[in-house]
Scaffold this motif. Sequence first.
Motif, PDB file in Angstrom:
ATOM      1  N   LYS A   1      -5.479  -2.825   4.810  1.00  0.00           N
ATOM      2  CA  LYS A   1      -6.135  -1.711   4.486  1.00  0.00           C
ATOM      3  C   LYS A   1      -6.755  -0.988   5.468  1.00  0.00           C
ATOM      4  CE  LYS A   1      -8.856  -2.814   1.296  1.00  0.00           C
ATOM      5  NZ  LYS A   1     -10.071  -2.790  -0.016  1.00  0.00           N
ATOM      6  N   PRO A   2      -6.143  -0.107   6.228  1.00  0.00           N
ATOM      7  CA  PRO A   2      -6.710   0.426   7.707  1.00  0.00           C
ATOM      8  C   PRO A   2      -8.082   0.909   7.233  1.00  0.00           C
ATOM      9  CG  PRO A   2      -4.588   1.235   7.265  1.00  0.00           C
ATOM     10  CD  PRO A   2      -4.972   0.617   6.113  1.00  0.00           C
ATOM     11  N   THR A   3      -8.844   0.567   8.635  1.00  0.00           N
ATOM     12  CA  THR A   3     -10.590   0.911   8.366  1.00  0.00           C
ATOM     13  C   THR A   3     -10.465   2.247   9.353  1.00  0.00           C
ATOM     14  OG1 THR A   3     -10.817  -0.678  10.212  1.00  0.00           O
ATOM     15  CG2 THR A   3     -11.271  -1.592   8.016  1.00  0.00           C
ATOM     16  N   THR A   4      -9.324   2.777   9.651  1.00  0.00           N
ATOM     17  CA  THR A   4      -9.400   3.736  10.606  1.00  0.00           C
ATOM     18  C   THR A   4      -9.670   5.271   9.867  1.00  0.00           C
ATOM     19  OG1 THR A   4      -7.073   4.062  10.678  1.00  0.00           O
ATOM     20  CG2 THR A   4      -7.645   3.044  12.335  1.00  0.00           C
ATOM     21  N   PHE A   5      -9.669   5.304   8.847  1.00  0.00           N
ATOM     22  CA  PHE A   5      -9.639   6.600   7.715  1.00  0.00           C
ATOM     23  C   PHE A   5      -8.354   6.785   7.622  1.00  0.00           C
ATOM     24  CE2 PHE A   5     -14.449   6.424   8.705  1.00  0.00           C
ATOM     25  CZ  PHE A   5     -14.953   6.448   7.328  1.00  0.00           C
ATOM     26  N   MET A   6      -8.204   7.722   6.650  1.00  0.00           N
ATOM     27  CA  MET A   6      -6.905   7.954   6.288  1.00  0.00           C
ATOM     28  C   MET A   6      -6.129   8.746   7.356  1.00  0.00           C
ATOM     29  SD  MET A   6      -4.505   8.261   3.624  1.00  0.00           S
ATOM     30  CE  MET A   6      -5.474   8.273   2.232  1.00  0.00           C
ATOM     31  N   ASN A   7      -6.479   9.641   8.146  1.00  0.00           N
ATOM     32  CA  ASN A   7      -5.854  10.585   9.020  1.00  0.00           C
ATOM     33  C   ASN A   7      -5.354   9.790  10.379  1.00  0.00           C
ATOM     34  OD1 ASN A   7      -6.593  12.382   7.186  1.00  0.00           O
ATOM     35  ND2 ASN A   7      -7.588  13.888   8.472  1.00  0.00           N
ATOM     36  N   LEU A   8      -6.068   8.544  10.372  1.00  0.00           N
ATOM     37  CA  LEU A   8      -5.684   7.976  11.726  1.00  0.00           C
ATOM     38  C   LEU A   8      -5.032   6.617  11.227  1.00  0.00           C
ATOM     39  CD1 LEU A   8      -9.048   8.304  13.696  1.00  0.00           C
ATOM     40  CD2 LEU A   8      -6.447   9.473  13.931  1.00  0.00           C
ATOM     41  N   SER A   9      -4.192   6.378  10.110  1.00  0.00           N
ATOM     42  CA  SER A   9      -3.624   5.242   9.362  1.00  0.00           C
ATOM     43  C   SER A   9      -2.552   4.562  10.274  1.00  0.00           C
ATOM     44  CB  SER A   9      -3.174   5.651   7.904  1.00  0.00           C
ATOM     45  OG  SER A   9      -4.164   5.639   7.281  1.00  0.00           O
ATOM     46  N   GLY A  10      -2.013   5.716  10.866  1.00  0.00           N
ATOM     47  CA  GLY A  10      -0.931   5.131  12.192  1.00  0.00           C
ATOM     48  C   GLY A  10      -1.434   4.137  13.045  1.00  0.00           C
ATOM     49  N   LYS A  11      -2.468   4.229  13.408  1.00  0.00           N
ATOM     50  CA  LYS A  11      -2.969   3.502  14.556  1.00  0.00           C
ATOM     51  C   LYS A  11      -3.068   2.035  14.263  1.00  0.00           C
ATOM     52  CE  LYS A  11      -7.145   3.595  17.603  1.00  0.00           C
ATOM     53  NZ  LYS A  11      -8.278   4.079  18.040  1.00  0.00           N
ATOM     54  N   ALA A  12      -3.746   1.719  12.805  1.00  0.00           N
ATOM     55  CA  ALA A  12      -3.741   0.409  12.169  1.00  0.00           C
ATOM     56  C   ALA A  12      -2.328  -0.070  12.105  1.00  0.00           C
ATOM     57  CB  ALA A  12      -4.358   0.574  10.865  1.00  0.00           C
ATOM     58  N   VAL A  13      -1.482   0.845  11.179  1.00  0.00           N
ATOM     59  CA  VAL A  13       0.100   0.444  10.993  1.00  0.00           C
ATOM     60  C   VAL A  13       0.553  -0.086  12.347  1.00  0.00           C
ATOM     61  CG1 VAL A  13       2.163   1.161   9.903  1.00  0.00           C
ATOM     62  CG2 VAL A  13      -0.003   1.735   8.912  1.00  0.00           C
ATOM     63  N   ASN A  14       0.620   0.934  13.073  1.00  0.00           N
ATOM     64  CA  ASN A  14       1.352   0.367  14.600  1.00  0.00           C
ATOM     65  C   ASN A  14       0.774  -0.717  15.227  1.00  0.00           C
ATOM     66  OD1 ASN A  14       3.215   1.277  16.753  1.00  0.00           O
ATOM     67  ND2 ASN A  14       1.301   1.618  17.953  1.00  0.00           N
ATOM     68  N   TYR A  15      -0.429  -1.012  15.224  1.00  0.00           N
ATOM     69  CA  TYR A  15      -1.112  -2.321  15.872  1.00  0.00           C
ATOM     70  C   TYR A  15      -0.545  -3.508  14.918  1.00  0.00           C
ATOM     71  CZ  TYR A  15      -4.081  -5.883  16.906  1.00  0.00           C
ATOM     72  OH  TYR A  15      -4.776  -7.145  17.262  1.00  0.00           O
ATOM     73  N   TRP A  16      -0.594  -3.506  13.571  1.00  0.00           N
ATOM     74  CA  TRP A  16      -0.177  -4.710  12.873  1.00  0.00           C
ATOM     75  C   TRP A  16       1.238  -4.955  12.890  1.00  0.00           C
ATOM     76  CZ3 TRP A  16      -3.361  -8.354  12.249  1.00  0.00           C
ATOM     77  CH2 TRP A  16      -4.709  -8.261  12.478  1.00  0.00           C
ATOM     78  N   MET A  17       1.913  -3.940  12.831  1.00  0.00           N
ATOM     79  CA  MET A  17       3.433  -3.847  12.913  1.00  0.00           C
ATOM     80  C   MET A  17       3.696  -4.573  14.017  1.00  0.00           C
ATOM     81  SD  MET A  17       6.144  -0.746  12.939  1.00  0.00           S
ATOM     82  CE  MET A  17       6.002  -0.297  14.680  1.00  0.00           C
ATOM     83  N   HIS A  18       3.246  -4.388  15.423  1.00  0.00           N
ATOM     84  CA  HIS A  18       3.478  -4.845  16.752  1.00  0.00           C
ATOM     85  C   HIS A  18       3.002  -6.368  16.658  1.00  0.00           C
ATOM     86  CE1 HIS A  18       4.805  -0.741  17.712  1.00  0.00           C
ATOM     87  NE2 HIS A  18       5.744  -1.583  18.289  1.00  0.00           N
ATOM     88  N   GLU A  19       1.727  -6.498  16.339  1.00  0.00           N
ATOM     89  CA  GLU A  19       0.991  -7.869  16.386  1.00  0.00           C
ATOM     90  C   GLU A  19       1.560  -8.903  15.562  1.00  0.00           C
ATOM     91  OE1 GLU A  19      -2.161 -10.402  17.368  1.00  0.00           O
ATOM     92  OE2 GLU A  19      -1.593  -8.737  18.131  1.00  0.00           O
ATOM     93  N   LEU A  20       2.328  -8.487  14.446  1.00  0.00           N
ATOM     94  CA  LEU A  20       3.024  -9.400  13.330  1.00  0.00           C
ATOM     95  C   LEU A  20       4.419  -9.538  13.616  1.00  0.00           C
ATOM     96  CD1 LEU A  20       0.988  -8.603  10.336  1.00  0.00           C
ATOM     97  CD2 LEU A  20       0.501 -10.687  11.946  1.00  0.00           C
ATOM     98  N   ARG A  21       4.799  -8.455  14.546  1.00  0.00           N
ATOM     99  CA  ARG A  21       6.333  -8.524  14.758  1.00  0.00           C
ATOM    100  C   ARG A  21       7.186  -8.184  13.522  1.00  0.00           C
ATOM    101  NH1 ARG A  21       5.183 -12.574  18.686  1.00  0.00           N
ATOM    102  NH2 ARG A  21       5.276 -11.789  20.669  1.00  0.00           N
ATOM    103  N   ILE A  22       6.673  -7.213  12.637  1.00  0.00           N
ATOM    104  CA  ILE A  22       7.471  -6.941  11.503  1.00  0.00           C
ATOM    105  C   ILE A  22       8.235  -5.538  11.582  1.00  0.00           C
ATOM    106  CG2 ILE A  22       7.127  -6.102   8.903  1.00  0.00           C
ATOM    107  CD1 ILE A  22       4.828  -8.138   8.905  1.00  0.00           C
ATOM    108  N   PRO A  23       9.411  -5.829  11.291  1.00  0.00           N
ATOM    109  CA  PRO A  23      10.547  -4.372  11.282  1.00  0.00           C
ATOM    110  C   PRO A  23      10.190  -3.406  10.519  1.00  0.00           C
ATOM    111  CG  PRO A  23      11.658  -6.266  10.383  1.00  0.00           C
ATOM    112  CD  PRO A  23      10.310  -6.915  10.847  1.00  0.00           C
ATOM    113  N   LEU A  24      10.199  -2.036  10.849  1.00  0.00           N
ATOM    114  CA  LEU A  24       9.861  -1.133  10.080  1.00  0.00           C
ATOM    115  C   LEU A  24      10.448  -1.326   8.645  1.00  0.00           C
ATOM    116  CD1 LEU A  24       8.210   1.070  10.976  1.00  0.00           C
ATOM    117  CD2 LEU A  24       9.953   2.547  11.521  1.00  0.00           C
ATOM    118  N   GLN A  25      11.520  -1.608   8.384  1.00  0.00           N
ATOM    119  CA  GLN A  25      12.025  -1.722   7.080  1.00  0.00           C
ATOM    120  C   GLN A  25      11.498  -3.000   6.113  1.00  0.00           C
ATOM    121  OE1 GLN A  25      13.664  -2.748   9.595  1.00  0.00           O
ATOM    122  NE2 GLN A  25      15.171  -4.385   9.458  1.00  0.00           N
TER     123      GLN A  25
END
Length: 186
Positions: free
Chosen positions: A60-84
Motif C-alpha cells: 500500500k503506497p505511502t506516497t499518496f495516490m498521485n505519486l503511487s508510481g514511485k512506490a510501484v516502480n521501486y517494489w517492482m524492481h526491488e522484488l524483480r517482478i515482471p509487469l504482468q
Amino acid sequence: MKYLIVGLGNIGPEYADTRHNIGFMVADELVKEAQASYSTLKYAFYSEFKLRGRTVYVVKPTTFMNLSGKAVNYWMHELRIPLQNILVIVDDLALPFGSIRIKPKGSAAGHNGLKSIEALCGGQQYPRLRFGIGDSYPKGRQIDYVLGPFDKEEQLELPGLIQHAVGAVKNFVSVGIELTMTNFNK
C-alpha cells in the motif's frame, strides 16, 4: 512465481474509509485472510505471504495516490517482478458501486494513481482490478465524492464486495489474468 499486489489509496486517518481508499481496503482484507501483517518499508506498507506455492507481496503506497508510481516502480524492481505479475487495485467512478473489472492493461481513465504508475513503470501494460464506486455525485463535486465515505447502505454491502474482490486477487495469483477475467468480469 512471485506476484505484487498493489492497493491504491491515501495514507492518514482522514482518508481511512473513503471511496478512493478501496484499494487499501481490499489489500487489508487479503493480508488479514493470509494471517500476515504489514511492515512500514520504503514508500509503502509491505506484507508478504505464500498462496498455493506462490509468493505474494502486497504493498500500500505511502506516497499518496498521485505519486503511487514511485512506490510501484521501486517494489517492482526491488522484488524483480515482471509487469504482468503485478495487480493494481483501484477505485473506479465509471463502474456501478461494487462491481469489479479485471483487465490485463488499459488507460488511466483520468485516475491520478494510475497515471503515476503509467509514467514511472513503463506504460499501460499491467493488470488492474477496478472496483466500482459509482458516480452519484452532483456536478462539480467529484473530488468530495471520491474522498468521502461510503454511504450507510454501501457500508452494509462493503464487506461482501471486498471479499469478492479478494477472491479475484487470489484467482489472479492462482490461475492468471485470462481465467480471472472469465471468472469475475460479469
